[in-house]
Enzyme design. Structure first.
Site, PDB file in Angstrom:
ATOM      1  N   SER A  95       4.672  33.356  49.998  1.00 24.89           N
ATOM      2  CA  SER A  95       5.305  34.274  50.953  1.00 24.89           C
ATOM      3  C   SER A  95       5.943  33.526  52.106  1.00 24.89           C
ATOM      4  CB  SER A  95       4.245  35.202  51.557  1.00 24.89           C
ATOM      5  OG  SER A  95       3.577  35.915  50.576  1.00 24.89           O
ATOM      6  N   HIS A 127       9.927  34.991  44.560  1.00 25.56           N
ATOM      7  CA  HIS A 127       9.060  35.771  45.444  1.00 25.56           C
ATOM      8  C   HIS A 127       9.137  37.247  45.079  1.00 25.56           C
ATOM      9  CE1 HIS A 127       8.018  37.405  49.640  1.00 25.56           C
ATOM     10  NE2 HIS A 127       6.905  37.068  49.029  1.00 25.56           N
ATOM     11  N   GLU A 183      13.038  37.676  45.341  1.00 22.39           N
ATOM     12  CA  GLU A 183      13.855  36.688  46.049  1.00 22.39           C
ATOM     13  C   GLU A 183      13.801  35.395  45.236  1.00 22.39           C
ATOM     14  OE1 GLU A 183      13.484  37.696  50.765  1.00 22.39           O
ATOM     15  OE2 GLU A 183      11.656  36.996  49.834  1.00 22.39           O
ATOM     16  N   ASN A 240      10.112  38.539  54.449  1.00 18.63           N
ATOM     17  CA  ASN A 240       8.932  38.323  55.306  1.00 18.63           C
ATOM     18  C   ASN A 240       9.290  37.853  56.706  1.00 18.63           C
ATOM     19  OD1 ASN A 240       7.059  39.244  53.519  1.00 18.63           O
ATOM     20  ND2 ASN A 240       6.607  37.257  52.644  1.00 18.63           N
TER      21      ASN A 240
HETATM   22  N1  CAA Z   1       1.071  49.332  39.526  1.00 12.74           N
HETATM   23  C1  CAA Z   1       1.953  50.038  38.811  1.00 12.74           C
HETATM   24  N2  CAA Z   1       2.535  51.183  39.244  1.00 12.74           N
HETATM   25  C2  CAA Z   1       2.158  51.639  40.451  1.00 12.74           C
HETATM   26  C3  CAA Z   1       1.218  50.962  41.258  1.00 12.74           C
HETATM   27  C4  CAA Z   1       0.673  49.756  40.752  1.00 12.74           C
HETATM   28  N3  CAA Z   1      -0.192  49.017  41.441  1.00 12.74           N
HETATM   29  N4  CAA Z   1       1.053  51.656  42.402  1.00 12.74           N
HETATM   30  C5  CAA Z   1       1.860  52.728  42.317  1.00 12.74           C
HETATM   31  N5  CAA Z   1       2.526  52.717  41.152  1.00 12.74           N
HETATM   32  C6  CAA Z   1       3.562  53.666  40.707  1.00 12.74           C
HETATM   33  C7  CAA Z   1       2.964  55.016  40.376  1.00 12.74           C
HETATM   34  O1  CAA Z   1       2.560  55.085  39.027  1.00 12.74           O
HETATM   35  C8  CAA Z   1       4.108  55.955  40.686  1.00 12.74           C
HETATM   36  O2  CAA Z   1       5.050  55.980  39.627  1.00 12.74           O
HETATM   37  P1  CAA Z   1       5.982  57.291  39.373  1.00 12.74           P
HETATM   38  O3  CAA Z   1       6.758  57.536  40.632  1.00 12.74           O
HETATM   39  O4  CAA Z   1       6.864  56.878  38.231  1.00 12.74           O
HETATM   40  O5  CAA Z   1       5.058  58.393  39.044  1.00 12.74           O
HETATM   41  C9  CAA Z   1       4.812  55.297  41.873  1.00 12.74           C
HETATM   42  O6  CAA Z   1       4.447  53.909  41.813  1.00 12.74           O
HETATM   43  C10 CAA Z   1       4.362  55.908  43.168  1.00 12.74           C
HETATM   44  O7  CAA Z   1       2.947  55.802  43.225  1.00 12.74           O
HETATM   45  P2  CAA Z   1       1.947  56.915  43.768  1.00 12.74           P
HETATM   46  O8  CAA Z   1       2.560  58.278  43.629  1.00 12.74           O
HETATM   47  O9  CAA Z   1       0.590  56.694  43.197  1.00 12.74           O
HETATM   48  O10 CAA Z   1       1.769  56.521  45.289  1.00 12.74           O
HETATM   49  P3  CAA Z   1       2.811  56.409  46.422  1.00 12.74           P
HETATM   50  O11 CAA Z   1       3.925  57.376  46.298  1.00 12.74           O
HETATM   51  O12 CAA Z   1       1.980  56.397  47.637  1.00 12.74           O
HETATM   52  O13 CAA Z   1       3.471  54.951  46.231  1.00 12.74           O
HETATM   53  C11 CAA Z   1       3.625  52.633  46.614  1.00 12.74           C
HETATM   54  C12 CAA Z   1       2.715  53.775  46.199  1.00 12.74           C
HETATM   55  C13 CAA Z   1       4.704  52.405  45.578  1.00 12.74           C
HETATM   56  C14 CAA Z   1       2.746  51.399  46.711  1.00 12.74           C
HETATM   57  C15 CAA Z   1       4.281  53.006  47.995  1.00 12.74           C
HETATM   58  O14 CAA Z   1       3.304  53.406  48.925  1.00 12.74           O
HETATM   59  C16 CAA Z   1       5.081  51.866  48.597  1.00 12.74           C
HETATM   60  O15 CAA Z   1       6.211  51.620  48.231  1.00 12.74           O
HETATM   61  N6  CAA Z   1       4.479  51.182  49.599  1.00 12.74           N
HETATM   62  C17 CAA Z   1       5.116  50.046  50.269  1.00 12.74           C
HETATM   63  C18 CAA Z   1       4.967  48.810  49.432  1.00 12.74           C
HETATM   64  C19 CAA Z   1       5.640  47.627  50.071  1.00 12.74           C
HETATM   65  O16 CAA Z   1       6.250  47.675  51.129  1.00 12.74           O
HETATM   66  N7  CAA Z   1       5.498  46.485  49.389  1.00 12.74           N
HETATM   67  C20 CAA Z   1       5.962  45.206  49.893  1.00 12.74           C
HETATM   68  C21 CAA Z   1       4.805  44.489  50.545  1.00 12.74           C
HETATM   69  S1  CAA Z   1       5.295  42.954  51.279  1.00 12.74           S
HETATM   70  C22 CAA Z   1       5.328  41.877  49.998  1.00 12.74           C
HETATM   71  O17 CAA Z   1       5.035  42.175  48.861  1.00 12.74           O
HETATM   72  C23 CAA Z   1       5.777  40.466  50.326  1.00 12.74           C
HETATM   73  C24 CAA Z   1       4.771  39.510  50.804  1.00 12.74           C
HETATM   74  O18 CAA Z   1       4.975  38.304  50.591  1.00 12.74           O
HETATM   75  C25 CAA Z   1       3.591  39.910  51.600  1.00 12.74           C
HETATM   76  P1  NAD Z   2      -5.017  37.207  45.831  1.00 11.84           P
HETATM   77  O1  NAD Z   2      -6.012  36.743  46.831  1.00 11.84           O
HETATM   78  O2  NAD Z   2      -5.034  38.624  45.385  1.00 11.84           O
HETATM   79  O3  NAD Z   2      -5.096  36.304  44.503  1.00 11.84           O
HETATM   80  C1  NAD Z   2      -5.039  34.914  44.485  1.00 11.84           C
HETATM   81  C2  NAD Z   2      -5.800  34.462  43.245  1.00 11.84           C
HETATM   82  O4  NAD Z   2      -5.511  33.084  42.986  1.00 11.84           O
HETATM   83  C3  NAD Z   2      -7.320  34.595  43.369  1.00 11.84           C
HETATM   84  O5  NAD Z   2      -7.778  35.446  42.341  1.00 11.84           O
HETATM   85  C4  NAD Z   2      -7.818  33.153  43.201  1.00 11.84           C
HETATM   86  O6  NAD Z   2      -9.033  33.057  42.465  1.00 11.84           O
HETATM   87  C5  NAD Z   2      -6.684  32.527  42.421  1.00 11.84           C
HETATM   88  N1  NAD Z   2      -6.620  31.064  42.516  1.00 11.84           N
HETATM   89  C6  NAD Z   2      -6.872  30.269  43.586  1.00 11.84           C
HETATM   90  N2  NAD Z   2      -6.672  28.968  43.253  1.00 11.84           N
HETATM   91  C7  NAD Z   2      -6.272  28.956  41.953  1.00 11.84           C
HETATM   92  C8  NAD Z   2      -5.894  27.932  41.030  1.00 11.84           C
HETATM   93  N3  NAD Z   2      -5.901  26.645  41.409  1.00 11.84           N
HETATM   94  N4  NAD Z   2      -5.519  28.288  39.762  1.00 11.84           N
HETATM   95  C9  NAD Z   2      -5.508  29.586  39.387  1.00 11.84           C
HETATM   96  N5  NAD Z   2      -5.876  30.602  40.221  1.00 11.84           N
HETATM   97  C10 NAD Z   2      -6.225  30.286  41.481  1.00 11.84           C
HETATM   98  O7  NAD Z   2      -3.599  36.815  46.434  1.00 11.84           O
HETATM   99  P2  NAD Z   2      -2.172  37.502  46.144  1.00 11.84           P
HETATM  100  O8  NAD Z   2      -2.002  38.612  47.106  1.00 11.84           O
HETATM  101  O9  NAD Z   2      -2.011  37.719  44.692  1.00 11.84           O
HETATM  102  O10 NAD Z   2      -1.217  36.318  46.639  1.00 11.84           O
HETATM  103  C11 NAD Z   2      -0.911  35.221  45.802  1.00 11.84           C
HETATM  104  C12 NAD Z   2       0.344  34.537  46.300  1.00 11.84           C
HETATM  105  O11 NAD Z   2       1.424  35.488  46.308  1.00 11.84           O
HETATM  106  C13 NAD Z   2       0.244  33.984  47.724  1.00 11.84           C
HETATM  107  O12 NAD Z   2       1.028  32.826  47.796  1.00 11.84           O
HETATM  108  C14 NAD Z   2       0.851  35.120  48.554  1.00 11.84           C
HETATM  109  O13 NAD Z   2       1.364  34.673  49.783  1.00 11.84           O
HETATM  110  C15 NAD Z   2       1.949  35.607  47.625  1.00 11.84           C
HETATM  111  N6  NAD Z   2       2.387  37.003  47.811  1.00 11.84           N
HETATM  112  C16 NAD Z   2       1.486  37.970  48.134  1.00 11.84           C
HETATM  113  C17 NAD Z   2       1.939  39.284  48.288  1.00 11.84           C
HETATM  114  C18 NAD Z   2       1.006  40.401  48.632  1.00 11.84           C
HETATM  115  O14 NAD Z   2       1.479  41.481  49.024  1.00 11.84           O
HETATM  116  N7  NAD Z   2      -0.294  40.249  48.530  1.00 11.84           N
HETATM  117  C19 NAD Z   2       3.295  39.577  48.074  1.00 11.84           C
HETATM  118  C20 NAD Z   2       4.179  38.551  47.712  1.00 11.84           C
HETATM  119  C21 NAD Z   2       3.725  37.250  47.593  1.00 11.84           C
END
Ligand code: CAA
Ligand code: NAD
Length: 285
Positions: A119, A140, A152, A190
């Protein structure tokens, strides 16, 4: 190069999602975890996600079985040796990732591409510990991977055009829309999203409003699917904290600094939905 076999490291929130979409796209998937317990938990997450798709009529039982049969879980890193691409989705810690890449480089076939799902960490630094920096890029994905349409694709100064093109085509085959970007901390999304999540935690810390009102403000006022605190629970408080530390170290800008409340919650083991407790309590669900 056509990607037929996909290796994945880490079967957590992201690795399990990447495995699911790659298998659905007809590719063979090998997913590696550190131990059987984590592997079982991650495979269970894939099973649950597919069962949900069956319940909603998006997949039939035979389709679910085919997707699962295409994925083999392992704790042996050697099982990744003949993959065409290895997508790494392990913990957001540079040293842990560098150690893994050094090891992978010695065992995975020379033509294979390495792609990190980091991330916030430097893709360039990871590529530099291998002998294939030109075959190294960022892919990503977003959480939940089966639902979020974006990936990405991150290019470093060393990534070859051929690698970038293969990674882009791979992302598209997985049904994603590709945004390409340079290797900069936080990439596009991010860089913008994380300070927003951290500011919401600061607002809670400062008593601006309750967690429910902060979340409702953004959901109902701006039509975001989740409020920022719910989203932090969803991403993982641990992962958000690691990302904040990395971005702050890079930018030295207070917007990226981890709020003390986030740090305290992580230290207490409140990692969000995945551990049953974050800003909200999920233990009864
Ligand atoms: N796996 C597969 N499908 C899933 C799922 C999962 N884990 N979670 C939800 N779904 C599907 C559902 O089956 C449903 O499908 P349909 O519309 O076809 O029926 C749809 O997604 C909507 O789900 P729900 O009705 O159960 O729930 P919801 O409307 O509350 O949506 C959500 C759930 C899609 C997660 C929604 O809340 C959402 O978009 N949240 C924001 C997620 C977001 O911003 N993600 C980015 C995070 S940042 C990141 O990832 C980057 C990083 O590096 C940190
Ligand atoms: P997580 O904590 O759910 O899972 C990470 C997993 O990696 C754990 O199950 C751990 O046991 C495993 N692990 C650690 N060392 C390992 C190794 N050497 N070989 C194999 N497995 C190993 O974390 P996550 O949320 O899946 O995040 C994973 C990566 O994806 C991070 O780099 C995170 O920044 C990135 N990411 C996370 C999100 C998010 O929303 N959580 C979204 C995009 C990208």
């Amino acid at each position: 190069m056509e990607i037929k076999k996909v290796g994945i490291c880490g079967c957590g929130l992201m690795g399990s999602g990447i495995a699911e979409v790659a298998s659905k796209a007809g590719m063979k998937v090998v997913i590696r975890e550190v131990n059987d317990d984590f592997l079982k938990k991650g495979m269970g997450r894939i099973e649950k996600s597919l069962s949900k798709a069956v319940e909603k009529g998006k997949l039939d039982e035979a389709g679910k079985k085919a997707v699962l049969d295409n994925i083999s879980g392992t704790t042996e890193i050697d099982d990744l040796k003949d993959c065409d691409i290895v997508c790494e989705a392990i913990v957001e810690n540079l040293n842990t990732k560098l150690e893994l890449y050094k090891h992978l480089d010695t065992i995975v076939k020379k033509e294979a591409i390495f792609a990190s799902n980091t991330s916030s960490l430097s893709i360039t630094e990871m590529g530099a510990v291998t002998k294939r920096a030109d075959q190294f890029c960022g892919l990503h994905f977003f959480n939940p991977v089966p639902v979020m349409k974006l990936v990405e694709v991150v290019k470093t100064v060393a990534t070859s055009d051929a690698t970038f093109q293969t990674a882009k085509t791979f992302g598209e085959k997985l049904g994603k829309v590709v945004v390409s970007c340079q290797d900069t901390p936080g990439f596009v999304v991010n860089r913008l999203l994380v300070p927003y999540m951290l500011d919401a935690i600061r607002a809670l810390e400062q008593g601006v409003a309750t967690k429910e009102d902060i979340d409702n403000g953004m959901k109902l006022g701006c039509a975001y699917p989740m409020g920022p605190l719910e989203l932090t629970d969803f991403v993982g408080l641990d992962t958000t904290y690691y990302i904040a530390e990395i971005l702050f170290e890079e930018f030295k800008d207070h917007h990226y600094a981890a709020p003390p409340l986030l740090k305290a919650m992580v230290k207490a083991g409140y990692h969000g939905r995945k551990t049953g407790r974050g800003f909200y309590d999920y233990s009864k669900k």
